[in-house]
Motif scaffolding. Sequence first.
Motif, PDB file in Angstrom:
ATOM      1  N   UNK A 203       0.843  -1.212   0.000  1.00  0.00           N
ATOM      2  CA  UNK A 203       0.000   0.000   0.000  1.00  0.00           C
ATOM      3  C   UNK A 203       0.868   1.249   0.000  1.00  0.00           C
ATOM      4  N   UNK A 204       2.015   1.174   0.722  1.00  0.00           N
ATOM      5  CA  UNK A 204       2.937   2.313   0.782  1.00  0.00           C
ATOM      6  C   UNK A 204       3.431   2.697  -0.613  1.00  0.00           C
TER       7      UNK A 204
ATOM      8  N   UNK B  78       0.777   4.608  -2.365  1.00  0.00           N
ATOM      9  CA  UNK B  78       0.630   5.981  -1.845  1.00  0.00           C
ATOM     10  C   UNK B  78       1.734   6.881  -2.377  1.00  0.00           C
TER      11      UNK B  78
ATOM     12  N   UNK C 151       1.247  10.193  -4.543  1.00  0.00           N
ATOM     13  CA  UNK C 151       1.809  11.509  -4.213  1.00  0.00           C
ATOM     14  C   UNK C 151       2.524  12.093  -5.422  1.00  0.00           C
TER      15      UNK C 151
ATOM     16  N   UNK D 104      -0.009  13.244  -7.952  1.00  0.00           N
ATOM     17  CA  UNK D 104      -0.668  14.490  -7.543  1.00  0.00           C
ATOM     18  C   UNK D 104       0.260  15.673  -7.793  1.00  0.00           C
ATOM     19  N   UNK D 105       1.526  15.478  -7.437  1.00  0.00           N
ATOM     20  CA  UNK D 105       2.518  16.536  -7.623  1.00  0.00           C
ATOM     21  C   UNK D 105       2.658  16.887  -9.110  1.00  0.00           C
TER      22      UNK D 105
ATOM     23  N   UNK E 234      -0.410  18.830 -10.312  1.00  0.00           N
ATOM     24  CA  UNK E 234      -0.365  20.222  -9.854  1.00  0.00           C
ATOM     25  C   UNK E 234       0.665  21.034 -10.641  1.00  0.00           C
TER      26      UNK E 234
ATOM     27  N   UNK F 251      -0.822  21.885 -13.865  1.00  0.00           N
ATOM     28  CA  UNK F 251      -1.859  22.914 -13.702  1.00  0.00           C
ATOM     29  C   UNK F 251      -1.248  24.305 -13.606  1.00  0.00           C
ATOM     30  N   UNK F 252      -0.193  24.422 -12.782  1.00  0.00           N
ATOM     31  CA  UNK F 252       0.380  25.753 -12.578  1.00  0.00           C
ATOM     32  C   UNK F 252       1.246  26.222 -13.736  1.00  0.00           C
TER      33      UNK F 252
ATOM     34  N   UNK G 123      -4.056  28.280 -15.661  1.00  0.00           N
ATOM     35  CA  UNK G 123      -4.245  29.696 -15.476  1.00  0.00           C
ATOM     36  C   UNK G 123      -5.361  30.186 -16.378  1.00  0.00           C
TER      37      UNK G 123
ATOM     38  N   UNK H   8       1.142  40.943 -22.492  1.00  0.00           N
ATOM     39  CA  UNK H   8       1.829  41.513 -21.323  1.00  0.00           C
ATOM     40  C   UNK H   8       0.938  41.403 -20.086  1.00  0.00           C
TER      41      UNK H   8
ATOM     42  N   UNK I 280       2.308  41.574 -16.130  1.00  0.00           N
ATOM     43  CA  UNK I 280       3.383  42.564 -16.120  1.00  0.00           C
ATOM     44  C   UNK I 280       2.845  43.989 -16.004  1.00  0.00           C
ATOM     45  N   UNK I 281       1.650  44.225 -16.510  1.00  0.00           N
ATOM     46  CA  UNK I 281       1.085  45.570 -16.440  1.00  0.00           C
ATOM     47  C   UNK I 281      -0.264  45.511 -15.746  1.00  0.00           C
TER      48      UNK I 281
ATOM     49  N   UNK J 135       1.703   1.869   6.920  1.00  0.00           N
ATOM     50  CA  UNK J 135       0.625   2.313   6.048  1.00  0.00           C
ATOM     51  C   UNK J 135      -0.005   3.601   6.580  1.00  0.00           C
TER      52      UNK J 135
ATOM     53  N   UNK K 295       1.353  50.118 -13.121  1.00  0.00           N
ATOM     54  CA  UNK K 295       2.139  49.990 -14.358  1.00  0.00           C
ATOM     55  C   UNK K 295       1.166  50.047 -15.536  1.00  0.00           C
TER      56      UNK K 295
END
Lengths: 130, 370
Positions: free
Chosen positions: A12-13, A16, A20, A23-24, A27, A30-31, A35, A119, A124-125, B4, B238
Amino acid sequence: MEKILPNKKPTALDFIIIAIFLAFALLFIFFSVGGESLSVTVTSDVGETTYPLDRDMTLHISSGGYNYTVEIKDGKAAVTEADCPDGICKSTRPIDRDGGSIICVPGGLLIKSNISHGEAENGKADIIIP
Amino acid sequence: MKKFISAFLAAVVFIAVLSSFSSCEKNEEKEYFDANFIAMDTAVTVRLARNSGKKDGRKIIYFDDAYLNEIKQNCADIAKEIEASLSRTIDGSIVSYINKETDCVLDIDGDFISLLNESFELSENTGGAFNITLGTLTELWNITGDTHRVPSAEEISDALSHTGNDKITVGASDVKKSDRKLKIDLGAIGKGYALEKITEYLESTDVLYGLVSFGGNVSVFGSKEIKGTKDEESQKYKIGITDPLDTSKVVGYVYIDSGYVSVSGDYERYFEENGIRYHHIFDPETGYPADSGLSSVAVICSDASTADALSTALFVMGYEKALDFYKSEKYDFEAVFTKKDGTTLLTSGLSESGMFEEYVEEPAEPANTD
């Protein structure tokens, strides 16, 4: 003497840890890619609606008693049909990611690009004077 | 089993941390509430800071959309009310009465009279480069209408004969015309005037800071200090100035913490015939669109009407005369000039203050030196 590792089943570890990392990764995608997408906001007498510019579509909009056909194609938005009295909106240049707006004064229709010049897109503006 | 549980808890903590990071980013994205409306035949954008500045423990409170929408509606109402007075085309506006073939219009409200007086003072101080008596010319060319055309020289000469500040007199509450055919056009100052009224209103609300874009005019109000930065430079707004030769780019950015920026350019409203661009900024001397060598002028000033009027006047003057006008210190302003050849020039106060940052394009492919 050579040591042979036992052929263990995943625990199971293990799952998991994989979750993780997944999921990382999601994300991160996504970033870095996500946007606010390129879009236009259509303001009529019934309110505001935002449409993506990267998806071709034809919109039929009524505002102020007049009917309009707005076409979003190849990242540009234009009024292709309008029964307003002056027809200025039809002759206005298409708007795209570089900004601009299409205005129909008789019907109170405003189509405005949300991203200007690439821009503002990057933050930026605060604003770019059209 | 212990392994776990530990791993499960670690995963929960890890995802919670990432989620909180995600929500912070989303709030950051929503710094402004944007609202759009049409007024004076142009698009108006009101950008209001959502942050109310009030903190509940460590959580920052944001205004709700209903409150910000109400403010936007009040801004639209202010603009509509002013448009109802200043419009050339709305029946019943004060301008429409003045533009009828009449000798005198009575009972004009004080605000309108003040705007007329300010306009004539600006006209006198700019040597006529700013001129509100060009209504016959504006109608003749009809640049922004669907019946635009290049008039004949005779038509232009006739229209020019019905212009001139000396043919109109402004009293305490009345306007008299010595030429019945004279028409006024407040298009080069009206949006600035409306912007100033809207900005004054916004300063009276609870909104901490924001911007308004009204056609080619922008105002900023409030302080960005709430964003948490103590650095004065990063508290400034800006403002990008569009490159008139390629409207997908900017020539640079102006940094201001208050006041107004107004741009007049040959790229805003125009039509083309036989490869020639006919834009909406007329030279009062010739009756044709001004051909001064400039493609756009941005004026930075603490007064919106003055900024709006001067951007037109300096465009008509051309760079050399505009620079002489700047040196005369009749008005306190700075300016960015973009010539038709793409050169961008600044007034000395702007270049010395560091308030302008030129846009530097990312280097393209290495040039071929053969």
